[in-house]
Design a protein around this motif. Sequence first.
Motif, PDB file in Angstrom:
ATOM      1  N   SER A 165     -22.220-125.301 -34.277  1.00 52.98           N
ATOM      2  CA  SER A 165     -21.674-126.407 -35.057  1.00 52.98           C
ATOM      3  C   SER A 165     -21.098-127.533 -34.218  1.00 52.98           C
ATOM      4  O   SER A 165     -21.020-128.675 -34.660  1.00 52.98           O
ATOM      5  N   GLY A 166     -20.652-127.195 -32.992  1.00 50.07           N
ATOM      6  CA  GLY A 166     -20.007-128.202 -32.149  1.00 50.07           C
ATOM      7  C   GLY A 166     -18.511-128.237 -32.301  1.00 50.07           C
ATOM      8  O   GLY A 166     -17.831-129.026 -31.635  1.00 50.07           O
ATOM      9  N   PHE A 167     -17.953-127.354 -33.161  1.00 48.40           N
ATOM     10  CA  PHE A 167     -16.518-127.354 -33.422  1.00 48.40           C
ATOM     11  C   PHE A 167     -15.965-125.935 -33.365  1.00 48.40           C
ATOM     12  O   PHE A 167     -16.713-124.962 -33.458  1.00 48.40           O
ATOM     13  N   LEU A 168     -14.643-125.841 -33.255  1.00 49.76           N
ATOM     14  CA  LEU A 168     -13.951-124.571 -33.419  1.00 49.76           C
ATOM     15  C   LEU A 168     -13.505-124.444 -34.866  1.00 49.76           C
ATOM     16  O   LEU A 168     -13.412-125.440 -35.587  1.00 49.76           O
ATOM     17  N   SER A 169     -13.200-123.229 -35.296  1.00 50.59           N
ATOM     18  CA  SER A 169     -12.858-123.016 -36.697  1.00 50.59           C
ATOM     19  C   SER A 169     -11.791-121.941 -36.848  1.00 50.59           C
ATOM     20  O   SER A 169     -12.011-120.780 -36.481  1.00 50.59           O
ATOM     21  N   GLY A 170     -10.650-122.341 -37.388  1.00 50.31           N
ATOM     22  CA  GLY A 170      -9.615-121.360 -37.693  1.00 50.31           C
ATOM     23  C   GLY A 170     -10.058-120.403 -38.778  1.00 50.31           C
ATOM     24  O   GLY A 170      -9.697-119.224 -38.781  1.00 50.31           O
ATOM     25  N   ARG A 171     -10.867-120.903 -39.715  1.00 47.58           N
ATOM     26  CA  ARG A 171     -11.388-120.065 -40.799  1.00 47.58           C
ATOM     27  C   ARG A 171     -12.229-118.922 -40.243  1.00 47.58           C
ATOM     28  O   ARG A 171     -12.109-117.767 -40.673  1.00 47.58           O
ATOM     29  N   ALA A 172     -13.080-119.226 -39.250  1.00 46.67           N
ATOM     30  CA  ALA A 172     -13.919-118.188 -38.645  1.00 46.67           C
ATOM     31  C   ALA A 172     -13.060-117.154 -37.926  1.00 46.67           C
ATOM     32  O   ALA A 172     -13.325-115.946 -37.996  1.00 46.67           O
ATOM     33  N   ALA A 173     -12.009-117.617 -37.246  1.00 41.60           N
ATOM     34  CA  ALA A 173     -11.130-116.700 -36.512  1.00 41.60           C
ATOM     35  C   ALA A 173     -10.405-115.746 -37.454  1.00 41.60           C
ATOM     36  O   ALA A 173     -10.131-114.595 -37.097  1.00 41.60           O
ATOM     37  N   VAL A 174     -10.099-116.211 -38.665  1.00 42.85           N
ATOM     38  CA  VAL A 174      -9.415-115.364 -39.648  1.00 42.85           C
ATOM     39  C   VAL A 174     -10.391-114.394 -40.304  1.00 42.85           C
ATOM     40  O   VAL A 174     -10.099-113.198 -40.456  1.00 42.85           O
ATOM     41  N   LEU A 175     -11.566-114.889 -40.678  1.00 41.71           N
ATOM     42  CA  LEU A 175     -12.512-114.059 -41.414  1.00 41.71           C
ATOM     43  C   LEU A 175     -13.138-112.952 -40.583  1.00 41.71           C
ATOM     44  O   LEU A 175     -13.754-112.027 -41.130  1.00 41.71           O
ATOM     45  N   VAL A 176     -13.002-113.015 -39.260  1.00 39.09           N
ATOM     46  CA  VAL A 176     -13.550-111.950 -38.415  1.00 39.09           C
ATOM     47  C   VAL A 176     -12.533-110.828 -38.182  1.00 39.09           C
ATOM     48  O   VAL A 176     -12.866-109.798 -37.592  1.00 39.09           O
ATOM     49  N   LEU A 177     -11.317-110.990 -38.676  1.00 35.11           N
ATOM     50  CA  LEU A 177     -10.257-110.013 -38.386  1.00 35.11           C
ATOM     51  C   LEU A 177     -10.594-108.576 -38.796  1.00 35.11           C
ATOM     52  O   LEU A 177     -10.275-107.644 -38.053  1.00 35.11           O
ATOM     53  N   PRO A 178     -11.240-108.338 -39.954  1.00 36.59           N
ATOM     54  CA  PRO A 178     -11.551-106.934 -40.275  1.00 36.59           C
ATOM     55  C   PRO A 178     -12.500-106.292 -39.279  1.00 36.59           C
ATOM     56  O   PRO A 178     -12.397-105.091 -39.004  1.00 36.59           O
ATOM     57  N   LEU A 179     -13.411-107.064 -38.714  1.00 38.12           N
ATOM     58  CA  LEU A 179     -14.321-106.514 -37.705  1.00 38.12           C
ATOM     59  C   LEU A 179     -13.588-106.270 -36.394  1.00 38.12           C
ATOM     60  O   LEU A 179     -13.889-105.320 -35.668  1.00 38.12           O
ATOM     61  N   ALA A 180     -12.615-107.134 -36.082  1.00 39.97           N
ATOM     62  CA  ALA A 180     -11.837-106.962 -34.856  1.00 39.97           C
ATOM     63  C   ALA A 180     -10.996-105.690 -34.917  1.00 39.97           C
ATOM     64  O   ALA A 180     -10.904-104.942 -33.933  1.00 39.97           O
ATOM     65  N   THR A 181     -10.379-105.431 -36.071  1.00 38.17           N
ATOM     66  CA  THR A 181      -9.570-104.210 -36.198  1.00 38.17           C
ATOM     67  C   THR A 181     -10.455-102.969 -36.159  1.00 38.17           C
ATOM     68  O   THR A 181     -10.042-101.917 -35.660  1.00 38.17           O
ATOM     69  N   ASN A 182     -11.690-103.084 -36.679  1.00 39.80           N
ATOM     70  CA  ASN A 182     -12.622-101.957 -36.588  1.00 39.80           C
ATOM     71  C   ASN A 182     -12.966-101.638 -35.139  1.00 39.80           C
ATOM     72  O   ASN A 182     -13.078-100.474 -34.743  1.00 39.80           O
ATOM     73  N   ALA A 183     -13.161-102.689 -34.328  1.00 37.93           N
ATOM     74  CA  ALA A 183     -13.472-102.483 -32.906  1.00 37.93           C
ATOM     75  C   ALA A 183     -12.312-101.790 -32.205  1.00 37.93           C
ATOM     76  O   ALA A 183     -12.507-100.902 -31.369  1.00 37.93           O
ATOM     77  N   VAL A 184     -11.082-102.191 -32.552  1.00 43.71           N
ATOM     78  CA  VAL A 184      -9.905-101.549 -31.957  1.00 43.71           C
ATOM     79  C   VAL A 184      -9.816-100.092 -32.401  1.00 43.71           C
ATOM     80  O   VAL A 184      -9.430 -99.220 -31.617  1.00 43.71           O
ATOM     81  N   ALA A 185     -10.174 -99.818 -33.649  1.00 39.60           N
ATOM     82  CA  ALA A 185     -10.141 -98.439 -34.157  1.00 39.60           C
ATOM     83  C   ALA A 185     -11.069 -97.534 -33.355  1.00 39.60           C
ATOM     84  O   ALA A 185     -10.722 -96.391 -33.038  1.00 39.60           O
ATOM     85  N   ILE A 186     -12.253 -98.051 -33.001  1.00 44.67           N
ATOM     86  CA  ILE A 186     -13.199 -97.267 -32.200  1.00 44.67           C
ATOM     87  C   ILE A 186     -12.608 -96.969 -30.828  1.00 44.67           C
ATOM     88  O   ILE A 186     -12.656 -95.836 -30.343  1.00 44.67           O
ATOM     89  N   LEU A 187     -12.021 -97.990 -30.208  1.00 47.23           N
ATOM     90  CA  LEU A 187     -11.406 -97.789 -28.893  1.00 47.23           C
ATOM     91  C   LEU A 187     -10.235 -96.819 -28.976  1.00 47.23           C
ATOM     92  O   LEU A 187     -10.077 -95.942 -28.117  1.00 47.23           O
ATOM     93  N   HIS A 188      -9.411 -96.969 -30.009  1.00 51.30           N
ATOM     94  CA  HIS A 188      -8.233 -96.112 -30.146  1.00 51.30           C
ATOM     95  C   HIS A 188      -8.636 -94.652 -30.331  1.00 51.30           C
ATOM     96  O   HIS A 188      -8.030 -93.748 -29.749  1.00 51.30           O
ATOM     97  N   ALA A 189      -9.688 -94.431 -31.126  1.00 52.07           N
ATOM     98  CA  ALA A 189     -10.190 -93.063 -31.310  1.00 52.07           C
ATOM     99  C   ALA A 189     -10.709 -92.506 -29.990  1.00 52.07           C
ATOM    100  O   ALA A 189     -10.493 -91.329 -29.663  1.00 52.07           O
ATOM    101  N   ASN A 190     -11.378 -93.339 -29.221  1.00 51.26           N
ATOM    102  CA  ASN A 190     -11.890 -92.927 -27.916  1.00 51.26           C
ATOM    103  C   ASN A 190     -10.751 -92.543 -26.981  1.00 51.26           C
ATOM    104  O   ASN A 190     -10.809 -91.523 -26.280  1.00 51.26           O
TER     105      ASN A 190
END
Length: 291
Positions: A165-190
């Motif tokens: 897009s050529g821009f940054l987006s706060g909306r994108a940073a917020v909407l990815v949060l559930p996937l980010a916590t899932n990634a942390v869950a995998i690491l934490h389980a490991n």
Amino acid sequence: MAILKELLLSARPWSFSASIVPSIVGIILTNPDHNPSMCLICNTLFTVLLIHAAGNLNNTFCDFINGVDQKDSTHDPTLTDAKLTKDQLLSLLAVCYIGSLFSLTFTVVHSPASHLSLIVLYSLGVVSSLIYTSWIALKYRALGDFLIFLTFGPLVTEFSYLSCSGFLSGRAAVLVLPLATNAVAILHANNMRDEAADRKAAIRTLPMLLGKHISRQLMIGLLFSSYIFFLLIIAFTCNLLFVLPALTAFTLVPLYKRIQEFDMIGLPETLAKLNLVQGLLYCFTLLFSNI
């Protein structure tokens, strides 16, 4: 052919969904008016993939030379079982970083974003792939979870959004949060699974600091957080499409029981599969939602 197979497996391709799915989220959220070319989209994803692979290889190498991965305790047999030599692994590591530079060059040339902004986010991704187990080695200082959250959440999503897009987006940073916590869950389980081996190697991970009880509660909180996020989106937008990724919640009951019983064997792999399915359903929902 055997060596090619081992080279591929050493990059841990089963983990790539942790970076590719958040990148797809960033691309989906791009305003349709920007209409990025399929070539630019593929090249953006390829850049992210190569940096992720390089980070996995660097992690394997550093865990081996620091004694974290040993023949009797490791879950990554690449070096401990001599499936590859250190030189072969380092050569593949170099190929990934060099390949990502070529891929970035194409992205910079064809993206509407400023060259500097793309290079800065790319550089942050490279630094993240290195400092996890080398340089300041955040993984060994109980800060790996925080780094993974930032990297496989806002960072890769913003890079993809910016590229297309050529821009940054706060909306994108917020909407990815559930996937980010899932990634942390995998690491934490490991880390919970490998706590005894990590303690023997004299490194420090978050489960070692929190203790077994609090680690379990954090694990459960991470698992439920994405579903709470989906419910909040439904409540604020009245968009029932977000029920679709929430349907994977039926897996929470057996996962909850395993965590309470501290049955960690195979749990990271199970969570990775859940993350992939939930992530793809989430991407599908975002694709047809005006949010």
